[in-house]
Design an enzyme around this catalytic site. Structure first.
Site, mmCIF file in Angstrom:
data_model
loop_
_atom_site.group_PDB
_atom_site.id
_atom_site.type_symbol
_atom_site.label_atom_id
_atom_site.label_comp_id
_atom_site.label_asym_id
_atom_site.label_seq_id
_atom_site.Cartn_x
_atom_site.Cartn_y
_atom_site.Cartn_z
ATOM 1 N N THR A 108 19.810 -0.258 -1.574
ATOM 2 C CA THR A 108 18.443 0.115 -2.080
ATOM 3 C C THR A 108 17.877 -0.952 -2.857
ATOM 4 O OG1 THR A 108 17.645 1.730 -3.823
ATOM 5 C CG2 THR A 108 19.724 0.513 -4.464
ATOM 6 N N HIS B 62 -5.433 0.348 -3.328
ATOM 7 C CA HIS B 62 -4.163 0.239 -3.837
ATOM 8 C C HIS B 62 -3.246 -0.797 -2.971
ATOM 9 C CE1 HIS B 62 -2.972 3.511 -1.491
ATOM 10 N NE2 HIS B 62 -3.995 4.120 -1.851
ATOM 11 N N ALA C 223 13.511 -2.396 0.749
ATOM 12 C CA ALA C 223 14.716 -3.748 0.728
ATOM 13 C C ALA C 223 15.651 -3.767 1.977
ATOM 14 C CB ALA C 223 15.309 -3.546 -0.577
#
Length: 704
Positions: free
Chosen positions: A522, A26, A409
């Site tokens: 965010t 992953h 971010a």
């Protein structure tokens, strides 16, 4: 010297693999290093739009090659993020149902040849130790000459962690931790009883401050032991039975009780106790005064913050992409060092290594393709315009420059807002994220003003990666209501004018208007997708959330009310990861019914039900089709067509379909730097009593 590090799976995005262990394959990514310096890096999820993608990172590799202006044949070494023996074992599990050669190097070379049309000599392909890749990714970028290195995660290469000493360009192993002693699995096994699963660990970290760890402290003491010489043992098999008898198990979507909050707090405390026990011993045994952290557990910012304040180490560096995508970085750096080009000894300052937005003309063209839905204004003072919006209460998407590598971010693909009103926390959780209301948001502060608002350890002023939870100064907690967590802390990012001038400018512009050099920051995404990467991603997320504004490059963007014609002019396509299924199942009264689903994975757990009418409409698509044409092919009346458009928009919000301008106007994949997938599979299956039965028919068409 060019070295490419790769993490992820060994199949392509439109192929469906059997289930594999959750600790394997992953967070696919590619990182390209030239003479020890990173020149390009991106996670595959940003490009194929599949969260924590477990697919082969062909798009990420293609981006890295394009950024460097080279072909695959010019790469000196390609390194995969796990040992060959481990990969071969996983292939053995795969081949139970698929005829796959049990040779990971051959599979990798064949994938590269198929995707890039170039044969790769076996001597140029390497496999590296998973946890050593984690360790190198941290130590090599820390700028330290010497340090203790702790790489700890769920698992990989049959282990769950590594403790080492880094010195110069060498990593000397001190201890390794078996998979049955995994701290990552310890956390994961517990949160299953709180309604969470893999990749949700950070949610429980955010829930923990609402609980009292004392309530279940004795219970959790049964789940682990602290041994001599920094050793420990976890008892994964004890967790389930004990919690089943002690708490009301929470199912996904159920409300949280105080019990659940207290379990979260006890779990977090137990993790902290184990980590401190290990590190205290090895700090004393080695004399190392600096620490590097990597691996998925290193994303636990609360642990990191407590280590920071403890004074146990003089300096701590946490690799910002600490999860498995960071192994691609470590693998590339290991190869570069092996080929005589080690990483320069300097502290990592930023990770803006992903795709850019293109030039101003390309951005404008992409925005104008949505002109029926967007009001677009170019500004010579983009920071001032954005700051005006936020000072007046707007929540905005902010997209600038190259995207960040890693899960945070950091001011280039962000949602920004005023950090002061406490109600902004709940508002953004509801309007954009559609997630639990308790979840905290992070502050971005001008580096030079950070100590005025946050309690920072002496001599520390740079926290550029949101890796540490720090204390908000008591006098500022009521001021910064939207970013101060219930325990008076915040996950801090300091912003340097040198490393990100555009982001510094918008925070500074907000400071000029409000006196506050802080913004709520965010990640720019909704609950169904990874962080946006391209302009087209940003537009789609803007139009399917309640964001007030969007800033892309030099453009200020607002929404306008589209006409029916604006909607029907759009094209519809299925993402390459989506498939259509018609399923027979039994109802509660044991009646058989046929339902229609769009799936984004192998099972019905990854499915979304749609109406029969929308299913039939989507079945008519070959590659892509205009919405107007699709509606014209139905025999529905006008009211039914309106209902179909509404349903399609809801499915679009969940990213099960794509709505976009016709490709002749705007090729979204091309601007994203993403390869066009060769084929898309749309599968129809029949299932009885919850189990697959009958023959599966696969329809293939050119993908849009």
């Amino acid at each position: 010297m060019l070295c490419l590090g790769v993490s992820g799976g060994l199949d392509r995005v439109y192929e469906s693999s059997p289930e594999l262990p959750s600790t394997f394959l992953h967070d696919g990514a590619a990182v390209l290093v030239r003479d020890g310096r990173v020149i390009a890096a991106v996670e595959e999820e940003r490009l194929n739009r599949v969260k924590h993608s477990n697919k082969f990172p062909n798009n990420a590799i293609r981006y890295c090659l394009s950024a460097a202006g080279v072909e695959l044949g010019e790469i000196d070494r390609i390194a995969f993020y796990a040992t060959e023996a481990y990969c071969n074992t996983m292939l053995e599990r795969l081949c139970v149902s698929q005829p796959i050669p049990l040779d990971a190097k051959l599979v990798l070379r064949e994938l590269l040849a198929r995707e890039f049309g170039a044969e790769v000599d076996a001597s140029r392909v390497s496999f590296v130790n998973h946890h050593e890749a984690h360790a190198v990714s941290a130590f090599a970028m820390s700028g330290f000459e010497q340090s203790l290195v702790f790489a700890v995660d769920g698992g990989g290469d049959f282990l769950s962690g590594l403790l080492a000493v880094g010195s110069g360009t060498d990593i000397r192993h001190l201890a390794s931790f078996p998979e049955h002693n995994s701290l990552g699995l310890f956390y994961l096994e517990t949160i299953r009883y709180l309604g969470y699963g893999l990749f949700d660990e950070y949610k429980v970290m955010g829930l923990a401050p609402y609980g009292d760890p004392a309530r279940y402290r004795e219970l959790f003491a049964q789940f682990y032991e602290l041994l001599d010489n920094g050793g420990y043992r976890v008892h994964l098999d004890r967790i389930g039975p004990a919690l089943l008898h002690s708490i009301e198990i929470r199912r996904k979507g159920m409300p949280f009780t105080q019990q659940h909050q207290d379990v979260s707090a006890s779990l977090q405390e137990a993790l902290e106790r184990i980590v401190f026990h290990v590190l205290r011993h090895h700090r004393e045994a080695t004399g190392m005064t600096r620490l590097c952290l990597a691996g998925g557990v290193a994303h636990n910012c609360t642990v990191n913050g407590k280590l920071l304040y403890s004074g146990l180490f003089d300096d701590i560096f946490v690799q910002p992409a600490a999860h498995d995508a960071g192994c691609a970085l470590g693998a590339a750096l290991m190869m570069s060092n092996e080929l005589g080009k080690p990483v320069p000894r300097e502290r990592l300052r930023d990770v803006y290594w992903g795709p850019g937005l293109g030039n101003e003309r390309a951005i404008e063209q992409e925005l104008n393709a949505w002109s029926g839905h967007l009001d677009i204004q170019r500004s010579d003072d983009i920071a001032g315009g954005a700051a005006d919006w936020m000072a007046n209460g707007a929540v905005i998407g902010w997209v600038q420059g190259r995207s960040e590598f890693g899960p945070r971010a950091l001011g280039n693909r962000s949602i920004l807002a005023d950090p002061r009103p406490a109600e902004n926390k709940g508002r953004i959780n509801a309007m954009v994220k559609k997630r639990e209301g308790y979840r905290p948001f992070a502050p971005s502060v001008l580096e030079e003003d950070a100590s005025e608002f946050f309690e920072l350890p002496d001599g520390k002023r740079e926290f550029p990666f949101m890796n540490f939870v720090v204390r908000v100064r008591e006098a500022q907690r009521s001021v910064l209501g939207a970013i101060t967590h219930i325990d008076g802390t915040a996950r801090l990012q300091t912003v340097s004018r040198e490393t990100n001038p555009a982001y510094w400018d918008v925070i500074n512009a907000f400071k000029k208007r409000t006196g506050i050099p802080v913004l709520l920051n965010t990640s720019f995404n909704n609950n169904a997708e990874p962080i946006v990467d391209s302009v087209s991603d940003a537009i789609a997320t803007f139009l399917t959330t309640d964001l007030d504004g969007l800033v892309v490059g030099p453009f200020l963007v607002k929404k306008r009310a589209p006409t029916r014609r604006d909607w029907t002019a759009l094209s519809v396509s299925l993402p390459p990861y989506a498939s259509l299924h018609r399923v027979r199942s039994h109802t509660a009264g044991n009646r058989q019914e046929t339902v229609c689903e769009i799936r984004t994975g192998r099972s019905d757990h990854d499915s979304m039900r749609v109406s029969h009418e929308l299913f039939e409409l989507l079945m008519r698509i070959e590659g892509e089709a205009s919405l107007g044409w699709l509606l014209d092919t139905t025999e529905s009346d006008e009211a039914k067509r309106e209902d179909l458009v509404k349903e399609l928009r809801l499915v679009w919000e969940q990213r099960r379909v794509r709505l976009h301008p016709p490709r002749a106007v705007c090729d979204c994949n091309e601007t994203q730097g993403e390869a066009q997938p060769e084929l898309m599979s749309m599968a129809m299956s029949t299932r009885s009593s919850g189990e697959e039965a009958g023959q599966r028919v696969r329809l293939q068409s050119a993908s849009g």
